[in-house]
Design an enzyme around this catalytic site. Structure first.
Site, short mmCIF file in Angstrom:
data_model
loop_
_atom_site.label_atom_id
_atom_site.label_comp_id
_atom_site.label_asym_id
_atom_site.label_seq_id
_atom_site.Cartn_x
_atom_site.Cartn_y
_atom_site.Cartn_z
N GLU A 214 115.74 71.89 44.97
CA GLU A 214 116.64 71.45 46.05
C GLU A 214 116.70 69.94 45.93
O GLU A 214 115.77 69.25 46.34
CB GLU A 214 116.09 71.87 47.41
CG GLU A 214 116.01 73.38 47.63
CD GLU A 214 117.37 74.04 47.79
OE1 GLU A 214 118.37 73.32 47.94
OE2 GLU A 214 117.42 75.28 47.75
N CYS B 10 119.55 65.28 52.93
CA CYS B 10 120.22 65.61 51.66
C CYS B 10 121.63 66.10 51.92
O CYS B 10 122.50 65.98 51.06
CB CYS B 10 119.44 66.67 50.91
SG CYS B 10 119.19 68.15 51.89
P1 NAD Z 1 111.16 62.18 45.90
O1 NAD Z 1 111.81 62.89 44.77
O2 NAD Z 1 110.76 60.78 45.70
O3 NAD Z 1 109.82 62.94 46.32
C1 NAD Z 1 109.82 64.31 46.69
C2 NAD Z 1 108.42 64.85 46.50
O4 NAD Z 1 108.08 64.78 45.12
C3 NAD Z 1 107.33 64.09 47.24
O5 NAD Z 1 106.33 65.00 47.67
C4 NAD Z 1 106.77 63.18 46.17
O6 NAD Z 1 105.42 62.80 46.40
C5 NAD Z 1 106.87 64.08 44.95
N1 NAD Z 1 106.94 63.38 43.68
C6 NAD Z 1 107.44 62.15 43.42
N2 NAD Z 1 107.32 61.86 42.10
C7 NAD Z 1 106.74 62.94 41.54
C8 NAD Z 1 106.36 63.27 40.20
N3 NAD Z 1 106.55 62.43 39.18
N4 NAD Z 1 105.78 64.47 39.98
C9 NAD Z 1 105.59 65.34 40.99
N5 NAD Z 1 105.94 65.09 42.27
C10 NAD Z 1 106.50 63.91 42.53
O7 NAD Z 1 112.11 62.38 47.15
P2 NAD Z 1 111.94 61.80 48.64
O8 NAD Z 1 112.23 60.34 48.61
O9 NAD Z 1 110.65 62.27 49.22
O10 NAD Z 1 113.11 62.59 49.40
C11 NAD Z 1 114.43 62.17 49.38
C12 NAD Z 1 115.21 62.97 48.35
O11 NAD Z 1 115.04 64.36 48.59
C13 NAD Z 1 116.71 62.71 48.45
O12 NAD Z 1 117.27 62.62 47.16
C14 NAD Z 1 117.23 63.97 49.16
O13 NAD Z 1 118.57 64.27 48.91
C15 NAD Z 1 116.31 65.01 48.61
N6 NAD Z 1 116.29 66.18 49.49
C16 NAD Z 1 116.93 67.31 49.09
C17 NAD Z 1 116.96 68.41 49.93
C18 NAD Z 1 117.68 69.67 49.52
O14 NAD Z 1 117.43 70.69 50.14
N7 NAD Z 1 118.55 69.65 48.52
C19 NAD Z 1 116.33 68.36 51.18
C20 NAD Z 1 115.68 67.19 51.56
C21 NAD Z 1 115.66 66.09 50.70
#
Ligand code: NAD
Length: 488
Positions: A260, A294
């Site tokens: 997602e 998102c």
């Molecule tokens: P992010 O990708 O920075 O982090 C998401 C999660 O991944 C966190 O738990 C983070 O600690 C982890 N993470 C980060 N780097 C990682 C790695 N290298 N390996 C494994 N895990 C890792 O995103 P964010 O800033 O927390 O959230 C915002 C983003 O999430 C936006 O792009 C938003 O659109 C998206 N989002 C999508 C949905 C959906 O349902 N499509 C819902 C909510 C948020």
């Protein structure tokens, strides 16, 4: 170190939960309040050993947990639903403290999160199967079985709902879960884990079906888990860039993946639309969590005949927001997750204005004493389609408006993005609405509505916005594999 400002009544355990047991590790990281900037508390980071222990326990319990009667799994989710609602005020306060969204929105998140528990409590009882005669005459049986130990990685913008949207179908299908919350917002899920343990104990079910692995080194944790073939499923919600890395990491063990990811939602207002309804929808689609969702409307395409009137009415609605402490009742605009995010948005806007890619139509003035994590709501007009403010996921309260004359040209522009999560459109014409539904490249389309997320419907994107669906009848299928039996 500044004093810890979250009370133990609110969050008792601040260490990893490894196979149902609170572990004690030495490494800890800080969790801050986005409004005050204060240190809320320190959370202990799950070590590589914690991750391996959690996976070993998950692997060991998976066969028996996967064979529990569906009604037991359903009872677990119903109990959790009830406990979540009973604790909604506490959970909402924790969400607001660590995420910064206004308390009313945090309460709505808890209710939304609980909706997944209730929906999948019922879906656990409805896992489909099939039995038929093959054309050659023998019997064919089709069963759906739990996929296996599942790693669930969640973002900070919906600390509870993004977790229950995964945990509920995973449990309903009979899987063991390892949850990795965002390091910015681990407290909500640690508090909720207490309810999971209480629900499991009350039903005499094994505690080891759940692990919570907070970490400030997410990459190390996921690398350790994704290199172990006992892990069978990765469900990730977060940015497209991290999602793409994780897909590559999951490839060698051929783990099932659900992604997602980011969005870049168009919000279309046709000339026959009810403009007041469109403004209400725009406020819901854009301003929830100060634009940090998102599904946030990212680009506005408004028919040139109604564009000025739409922006004028939208500015009035933005004027009515109350910016301030998100814990105070009545606040409707909270801070962003941190001051760096506010700065990033500032750069995006000033770049658009300085290059002439956009003009400032409206800016909401905010009290200068508000912290630097606040970002003022703004409407940008005469925006160029290829400006970064249009092509990037803004994740803040900025509304870039472009105009169009022909609906087909509008659909082409709306589709001109690598993303495809959701699209919103307002029109009173059935034929225009169907043209939009058929033409828009998105996993979800909202017609004359600003809110689309619903536990009873399949949430998810296409293109770079992701793979798989959460919620609805489809949601449980991401956590099941298919076994076909041929029987002579
Ligand atoms: P992010 O990708 O920075 O982090 C998401 C999660 O991944 C966190 O738990 C983070 O600690 C982890 N993470 C980060 N780097 C990682 C790695 N290298 N390996 C494994 N895990 C890792 O995103 P964010 O800033 O927390 O959230 C915002 C983003 O999430 C936006 O792009 C938003 O659109 C998206 N989002 C999508 C949905 C959906 O349902 N499509 C819902 C909510 C948020």
């Amino acid at each position: 170190m500044s004093p810890v400002s979250v009370s133990p009544d609110l969050v008792k355990n601040t260490s990893p939960l490894v196979a149902g047991v609170w572990s004690t590790t030495s490494q800890a990281f800080d969790v801050h309040n986005p409004f005050t900037g204060e240190l809320l508390t320190q959370v202990h980071s799950a070590s590589g050993l914690d991750a391996r222990d959690a996976l070993s326990a998950a692997h060991a319990i998976s066969p028996s947990w996967g064979h529990t009667a569906p009604e037991q799994r359903s009872a677990l989710l119903s109990t959790l639903h009830q406990l979540t609602l009973e604790n909604s005020e506490r959970l909402a306060r924790i969400i607001t403290l660590e995420n910064g969204k206004p308390l009313t929105e945090a309460r709505a998140e808890v209710e939304y999160a609980a909706g997944y528990l209730s929906w999948f409590a019922h879906e656990a009882l409805r896992i489909p199967g099939d039995a038929r005669r093959a054309p050659g005459g023998h019997r064919q049986l089709v069963f759906h079985e739990p996929v296996g130990p599942s790693l669930l990685i969640t973002p900070w913008n919906f600390p509870l709902a993004m977790a229950t949207r995964k945990v509920a179908p995973a449990f309903a299908a009979g899987n063991v879960v390892l949850i990795k919350p965002s390091s910015a917002t681990p407290l909500t899920i640690l508090a909720w884990a207490e309810l999971v343990i209480a629900a499991l104990d009350s039903l005499d079910l094994p505690r080891s079906i759940v692990s919570i692995l907070p970490s400030d080194n997410a990459a190390a944790l996921s690398t350790a888990l994704l290199s172990d073939a006992r892990l069978r499923k990765l469900s990730f919600t977060g940015s497209t860039s991290v999602g793409a890395k994780l897909l590559a990491q999951a490839a060698p063990i051929v783990a099932r993946t659900s992604m997602e990811l980011g969005g870049n939602a168009p919000f279309i207002v046709h000339d026959d639309a009810d403009l007041d309804a469109a403004v209400t929808g725009a406020m819901a689609a854009k301003m929830r969590a100060s634009g940090q969702t998102c599904v946030a409307a990212n680009r506005f395409y408004v028919h040139h005949e109604v564009a000025h009137e739409f922006m004028r009415k939208l500015a009035i609605a933005l004027d009515s927001l109350t910016a301030g402490d998100p814990l105070i009742e009545g606040t409707t605009l909270g801070p962003l997750i941190n001051a760096n995010e506010a700065q990033r948005i500032e750069s995006l806007v000033s770049q658009a204005l300085h290059t002439g890619d956009a003009h400032l139509f409206y800016e909401r003035s905010l009290n200068p004493n508000l912290p630097a994590s606040f970002s003022p709501p703004r409407i940008l007009s005469r925006v160029k389609h290829h400006a970064s403010i249009v092509t990037d996921e803004i994740f803040g309260p900025v509304i870039p408006v472009m105009t169009y004359t022909d609906i087909n040209e509008c659909i082409t522009q709306a589709n001109d993005t690598p993303y495809g999560l959701v699209a919103y459109a307002y029109t009173n014409s059935q034929s225009i609405a169907w043209r939009l539904v058929d033409g828009l490249e998105a996993g979800m389309v909202a017609i004359n509505r600003g809110v689309i997320s619903d536990p009873t419907a399949p949430f998810g994107g296409i293109k770079s916005s992701g793979l798989g669906r959460e919620g609805g009848h489809e949601g449980i299928m991401d956590y099941l594999t298919t076994k076909y039996v041929a029987w002579q």
